[in-house]
Design a protein around this motif. Structure first.
Motif, PDB file in Angstrom:
ATOM      1  N   SER A  24     -28.995  -2.298 -16.603  1.00 45.33           N
ATOM      2  CA  SER A  24     -29.989  -1.569 -16.709  1.00 45.33           C
ATOM      3  C   SER A  24     -29.938  -0.355 -17.653  1.00 45.33           C
ATOM      4  N   ARG A  26     -30.115   2.172 -20.642  1.00 52.72           N
ATOM      5  CA  ARG A  26     -31.209   2.169 -21.702  1.00 52.72           C
ATOM      6  C   ARG A  26     -31.545   3.868 -21.590  1.00 52.72           C
ATOM      7  N   ILE A  27     -32.480   4.077 -22.452  1.00 54.09           N
ATOM      8  CA  ILE A  27     -33.062   5.329 -22.815  1.00 54.09           C
ATOM      9  C   ILE A  27     -34.232   5.369 -21.977  1.00 54.09           C
ATOM     10  N   ASP A  28     -34.322   6.375 -20.956  1.00 53.35           N
ATOM     11  CA  ASP A  28     -35.466   6.425 -20.199  1.00 53.35           C
ATOM     12  C   ASP A  28     -36.870   6.858 -20.867  1.00 53.35           C
ATOM     13  N   PRO A  29     -37.748   5.808 -21.007  1.00 56.43           N
ATOM     14  CA  PRO A  29     -38.869   5.916 -21.754  1.00 56.43           C
ATOM     15  C   PRO A  29     -39.680   7.274 -21.513  1.00 56.43           C
ATOM     16  N   VAL A  30     -39.721   7.715 -19.969  1.00 53.08           N
ATOM     17  CA  VAL A  30     -40.663   8.588 -19.566  1.00 53.08           C
ATOM     18  C   VAL A  30     -40.316   9.884 -20.447  1.00 53.08           C
ATOM     19  N   SER A  31     -38.885  10.198 -20.441  1.00 48.53           N
ATOM     20  CA  SER A  31     -38.244  11.291 -21.187  1.00 48.53           C
ATOM     21  C   SER A  31     -38.411  11.383 -22.456  1.00 48.53           C
ATOM     22  N   CYS A  32     -39.187  10.416 -23.172  1.00 50.04           N
ATOM     23  CA  CYS A  32     -39.472  10.363 -24.598  1.00 50.04           C
ATOM     24  C   CYS A  32     -40.675  10.965 -24.904  1.00 50.04           C
ATOM     25  N   PRO A  39     -35.036  12.780 -24.841  1.00 48.37           N
ATOM     26  CA  PRO A  39     -34.705  11.760 -24.392  1.00 48.37           C
ATOM     27  C   PRO A  39     -33.523  11.806 -23.215  1.00 48.37           C
ATOM     28  N   LEU A  40     -33.366  10.925 -22.128  1.00 48.28           N
ATOM     29  CA  LEU A  40     -32.390  10.869 -21.171  1.00 48.28           C
ATOM     30  C   LEU A  40     -32.009   9.449 -21.192  1.00 48.28           C
ATOM     31  N   ASP A  42     -30.731   6.424 -19.099  1.00 56.54           N
ATOM     32  CA  ASP A  42     -30.874   5.926 -17.653  1.00 56.54           C
ATOM     33  C   ASP A  42     -29.634   5.002 -17.531  1.00 56.54           C
ATOM     34  N   GLY A  44     -29.193   3.351 -14.813  1.00 55.40           N
ATOM     35  CA  GLY A  44     -29.850   2.249 -13.977  1.00 55.40           C
ATOM     36  C   GLY A  44     -29.128   1.838 -12.739  1.00 55.40           C
TER      37      GLY A  44
END
Length: 66
Positions: A24, A26-32, A39-40, A42, A44
């Motif tokens: 899992s 990935r880049i956390d989409p919410v932080s973007c 960007p954070l 994740d 996962g």
């Protein structure tokens, strides 16, 4: 955003080099989102087997650094 993508790629490659795969990762989409994205990464979820493999690698690295 590009720096976050590069960080995820480097982390994925480094983990793979020691036999660890975080499915899992990935880049956390919410932080973007928003006007000033921060960007954070994740890490996962992973199986217990993967968590144990990661723990072994971290312990080995810590012992090597001592």
């Amino acid at each position: 955003m590009r720096a976050a993508e590069d960080a995820v790629a480097l982390l994925r490659s480094g983990l793979a080099g020691v036999g660890v795969k975080l499915p899992s990762l990935r880049i956390d989409p919410v932080s973007c989102a928003g006007n000033e994205p921060a960007p954070l990464v994740d890490l996962g979820r992973c199986s217990i087997e993967t968590a144990l493999r990661l723990s072994v690698q971290l312990e080995a690295a810590a012992a090597h650094d001592s």
